[in-house]
Write a protein that holds these residues in place. Structure first.
Motif, mmCIF file in Angstrom:
data_model
loop_
_atom_site.group_PDB
_atom_site.id
_atom_site.type_symbol
_atom_site.label_atom_id
_atom_site.label_comp_id
_atom_site.label_asym_id
_atom_site.label_seq_id
_atom_site.Cartn_x
_atom_site.Cartn_y
_atom_site.Cartn_z
ATOM 1 N N UNK A 9 0.848 -1.195 0.000
ATOM 2 C CA UNK A 9 0.000 0.000 0.000
ATOM 3 C C UNK A 9 0.885 1.247 0.000
ATOM 4 N N UNK A 10 1.547 1.526 -1.118
ATOM 5 C CA UNK A 10 2.445 2.696 -1.182
ATOM 6 C C UNK A 10 1.672 3.987 -0.946
ATOM 7 N N UNK A 11 2.315 4.929 -0.264
ATOM 8 C CA UNK A 11 1.641 6.180 0.115
ATOM 9 C C UNK A 11 1.227 7.017 -1.092
ATOM 10 N N UNK A 12 1.837 6.770 -2.245
ATOM 11 C CA UNK A 12 1.447 7.516 -3.440
ATOM 12 C C UNK A 12 0.067 7.104 -3.930
ATOM 13 N N UNK A 13 -0.380 5.910 -3.551
ATOM 14 C CA UNK A 13 -1.653 5.391 -4.049
ATOM 15 C C UNK A 13 -2.706 5.206 -2.967
ATOM 16 N N UNK B 90 -1.819 -10.499 20.397
ATOM 17 C CA UNK B 90 -1.606 -9.215 19.729
ATOM 18 C C UNK B 90 -2.769 -8.929 18.783
ATOM 19 N N UNK B 91 -3.275 -7.692 18.856
ATOM 20 C CA UNK B 91 -4.360 -7.260 17.966
ATOM 21 C C UNK B 91 -3.786 -6.323 16.914
ATOM 22 N N UNK B 92 -4.150 -6.564 15.667
ATOM 23 C CA UNK B 92 -3.751 -5.681 14.566
ATOM 24 C C UNK B 92 -5.015 -5.184 13.867
ATOM 25 N N UNK B 93 -5.020 -3.915 13.510
ATOM 26 C CA UNK B 93 -6.126 -3.374 12.713
ATOM 27 C C UNK B 93 -5.539 -2.444 11.656
ATOM 28 N N UNK B 94 -6.115 -2.515 10.456
ATOM 29 C CA UNK B 94 -5.556 -1.776 9.325
ATOM 30 C C UNK B 94 -6.703 -1.226 8.478
ATOM 31 N N UNK B 95 -6.721 0.079 8.274
ATOM 32 C CA UNK B 95 -7.723 0.720 7.411
ATOM 33 C C UNK B 95 -7.017 1.365 6.230
ATOM 34 N N UNK B 96 -7.663 1.326 5.078
ATOM 35 C CA UNK B 96 -7.014 1.858 3.879
ATOM 36 C C UNK B 96 -8.067 2.278 2.859
ATOM 37 N N UNK B 97 -7.681 3.260 2.046
ATOM 38 C CA UNK B 97 -8.573 3.737 0.997
ATOM 39 C C UNK B 97 -7.713 4.158 -0.188
ATOM 40 N N UNK B 98 -8.187 3.865 -1.383
ATOM 41 C CA UNK B 98 -7.445 4.176 -2.595
ATOM 42 C C UNK B 98 -7.632 5.640 -2.966
ATOM 43 N N UNK B 99 -6.538 6.351 -3.189
ATOM 44 C CA UNK B 99 -6.594 7.783 -3.475
ATOM 45 C C UNK B 99 -7.336 8.089 -4.770
ATOM 46 N N UNK B 100 -7.116 7.290 -5.789
ATOM 47 C CA UNK B 100 -7.744 7.547 -7.082
ATOM 48 C C UNK B 100 -9.260 7.382 -6.991
ATOM 49 N N UNK B 101 -9.706 6.292 -6.315
ATOM 50 C CA UNK B 101 -11.147 6.077 -6.148
ATOM 51 C C UNK B 101 -11.772 7.191 -5.319
ATOM 52 N N UNK B 102 -11.047 7.609 -4.292
ATOM 53 C CA UNK B 102 -11.535 8.666 -3.409
ATOM 54 C C UNK B 102 -11.685 9.983 -4.170
ATOM 55 N N UNK B 103 -10.674 10.303 -4.965
ATOM 56 C CA UNK B 103 -10.701 11.560 -5.724
ATOM 57 C C UNK B 103 -11.874 11.574 -6.709
#
Length: 589
Positions: free
Chosen positions: A30-34, A119-132
């Motif tokens: 999940x590169x920060x550019x995307x 151990x608990x892990x949680x990860x949220x993510x959204x695609x910049x192109x779709x969001x825009x």
């Protein structure tokens, strides 16, 4: 519901740990550019219900995404700490202050629970192109809705129907707020061209809407209670009759989250006005359930008046927006403070200078420092410097960001702090001391505003170099085999090897040692059976702190048995076994 959680957890426990739980893999996938991402992890140290913890950590990871967007919005708008004086434009205040409540389209969340390590892990993510793409369409549709509402409201005015005109104008306010959120997010995504396509028209129509509303209210010189009623009436026009209670948070200054005397007075006045306007049930504080109606807001200084914005959210969506204004001269006449003291303290930080008193420090590994690291804080105004007391400082490992210790300046402006135990594996630690912002200015450390203030702090950190030296041991060893000193000792080399791996070093000069280690071991003969001789070894080990002249560790091994073709050979085997047992025992030191 319980069954669903059990099934969910069951799949977690059997599933392979996702790659996104590791930083470098997550960065690759999940590169920060995307992508805009939010990651949190923690331990279930109190054996709490994993299902509830997972829900909480998922919420935190979503908040991380929102915070990352907020910081970008603030940065794109070039908000500087030095000029937070209420001159921000209305659009900027709406963008930055309301976005934390926005729903992010396309936001996805995953979790993983490691049963072995808890151990608990949680990860949220959204695609910049779709969001825009999504928010670009929001802006286009917002412009069309505003054009239609303005036209409709003005038609009502022409026919003399002021009530429906006001209702029509007010119902457009959530559209303006949603457009501002979309604009802010597109700026955060560095899509300024998409962000600005519709905004000139939206800003123009937003200003016209407010002029129409102000004209219908016929109130330019309002006191606090009159302004609160007009804001409440605007919310009532949009909400209508609702049976659920409204949860009201403090209306805070600009995008800071800071409450003031005005905030408290406004909350009380708006609550009374909402009861009067719509007979609503209003509770102070944040709603406890996601489906609650929530009233949030902010205010800012604009020209010679204070502009107040309040919004009502339902299930995270803005459903009503209303604004009011109060002349600054009225607030002054009533001696009502609206500028937060916290901002004055932040501004004061510009005058601080931090000076490391002992910039080069030597400590022993595995031991808290005997002498403190010290920083002097100087306050300089118009060329005059004076020490500052009661300034909280944090001392942080520059490479890891971990806070190692903290202190508060005394009357001489000096803060002293003792370093904790440091590992020999990091022989050189770069330490920096800075103002502990969350203690100096009490504020929510999870907000974007806190992150921005910390990033733009005008105070230069004081720098230290910490040399972490290994602790030194001097060993006295007496190992007797059948009453005679062993030519090649057995236990001493094992003790040295074990301690060397733990980060200790050794000397032949007792005066240079931190510890004196004494080993006394001897053998006694046992029986002989079928040509096999048996010998027994007893061993004692003592560790003395040389500086305190105090024994800090002691252990002994009794009657370790060895067998061989002679008592001497049996004794050597017993010594070998005793040495290995001593190695394990030293793990407690």
């Amino acid at each position: 519901m319980a069954l669903a959680i059990f099934i969910c957890l069951g799949s977690d426990l059997k599933a392979q740990q996702p790659e996104w739980t590791e930083y470098y893999k997550r960065s690759q996938l999940y590169p920060s550019a995307e992508w805009i991402t939010g990651f949190v992890s923690g331990y279930n140290t109190h054996d709490e219900d994993p299902g509830k913890l997972i829900t909480h950590y998922e919420f935190l990871s979503k908040e991380k995404v929102v915070q990352n967007i907020e910081v970008e919005i603030e940065t794109q708008n070039s908000m500087k700490i030095s000029n937070i004086n209420g001159k921000s434009s209305e659009a900027f205040v709406s963008n930055s202050a309301s976005f934390s409540r926005a729903r992010i389209n396309g936001l996805r969340t995953e979790h993983f629970y490691d049963r072995k390590t808890k151990t608990i892990y949680a990860f949220s993510y959204v695609n910049k192109k779709e969001l825009a793409f999504y928010y670009k369409n929001i802006l286009a549709s917002s412009q069309q809705k505003l054009e239609q509402s303005l036209k409709e409201g003005r038609n009502f005015l022409k026919s003399g129907n002021k009530e429906n005109a006001l209702k029509s104008f007010y119902e457009s306010m959530p559209v303006v707020a949603e457009a501002n959120q979309a604009h802010g997010l597109l700026l955060a995504l560095n899509r300024s061209m998409l962000a600005n396509i519709n905004m000139d028209e939206i800003y123009r129509m937003s200003a016209e809407l407010q002029q129409e509303i102000d004209g219908l209210q016929r109130g330019k010189e309002l006191n606090l209670h009159e302004a609160a009623y007009f804001v409440a009436y605007g919310l009532f026009v949009q909400l209508g009759k609702i049976s659920m209670p409204l949860s009201m948070e403090n209306t805070t200054f600009s995008n800071t989250g800071f409450a003031t005397q005005f905030s408290n007075l406004w909350q009380s006045a708006l609550k009374d006005a909402l009861i009067k306007a719509g007979n609503y049930k209003v509770n102070a504080g944040m709603g406890t359930m996601p489906q609650d109606y929530q009233i949030v807001g902010n205010y800012s200084k604009e020209g010679d008046e204070l502009r107040i914005h309040n919004r009502v959210l339902y299930q995270g969506k803005i459903v009503a927006v209303s604004a009011g204004h109060i002349p600054l001269k009225w607030l002054a006449s009533e001696q009502i403070k609206f500028f937060p003291d916290e901002l004055s303290r932040i501004e004061e930080m510009k005058t601080f200078h931090l000076q490391a008193m002992n910039p080069e420090v030597y400590v022993k590994s595995g031991m808290a420092s005997e002498a403190p690291v010290q920083v002097k804080v100087i306050h300089t105004v118009e060329g005059k410097s004076t020490p500052v007391s009661n300034i909280p400082l944090s001392f942080r490992d520059k490479n890891t960001g971990k806070v190692l210790c903290s202190g508060i300046t005394n009357e001489e402006g000096i803060a002293s702090a003792f370093l904790p135990k440091l590992s020999h594996k990091q022989p050189l630690v770069e330490l920096e001391a800075s103002v502990n912002l969350s203690s100096y200015v009490p504020m929510d450390t999870t907000t974007a505003y806190f992150t921005l203030v910390r990033q733009q702090s005008p105070v230069v950190s004081a720098q230290f170099i910490v040399h972490v030296q290994k602790q030194v041991c001097y060993i006295q060893s007496k190992e007797l085999l059948l009453g005679a000193p062993m030519q090649i000792k057995t236990i001493e080399p094992v003790v040295k090897e074990t301690l060397a791996k733990a980060g200790y070093q050794f000397t032949e000069e007792p005066e240079k040692a931190d510890y004196l280690i004494q080993i006394n071991a001897s053998s006694t003969t046992g029986t002989m059976y079928s040509g096999i001789y048996f010998t027994y070894v007893d061993a004692n080990l003592s560790v003395v702190n040389k500086k305190e002249n105090k024994e800090i560790f002691k252990t002994h091994i009794d009657q370790v048995k060895g067998g061989g073709a002679s008592y001497a050979k049996a004794g050597k085997k017993a010594f070998l076994v005793a040495a290995e047992r001593m190695r394990k025992t030293l793990g407690e030191f």
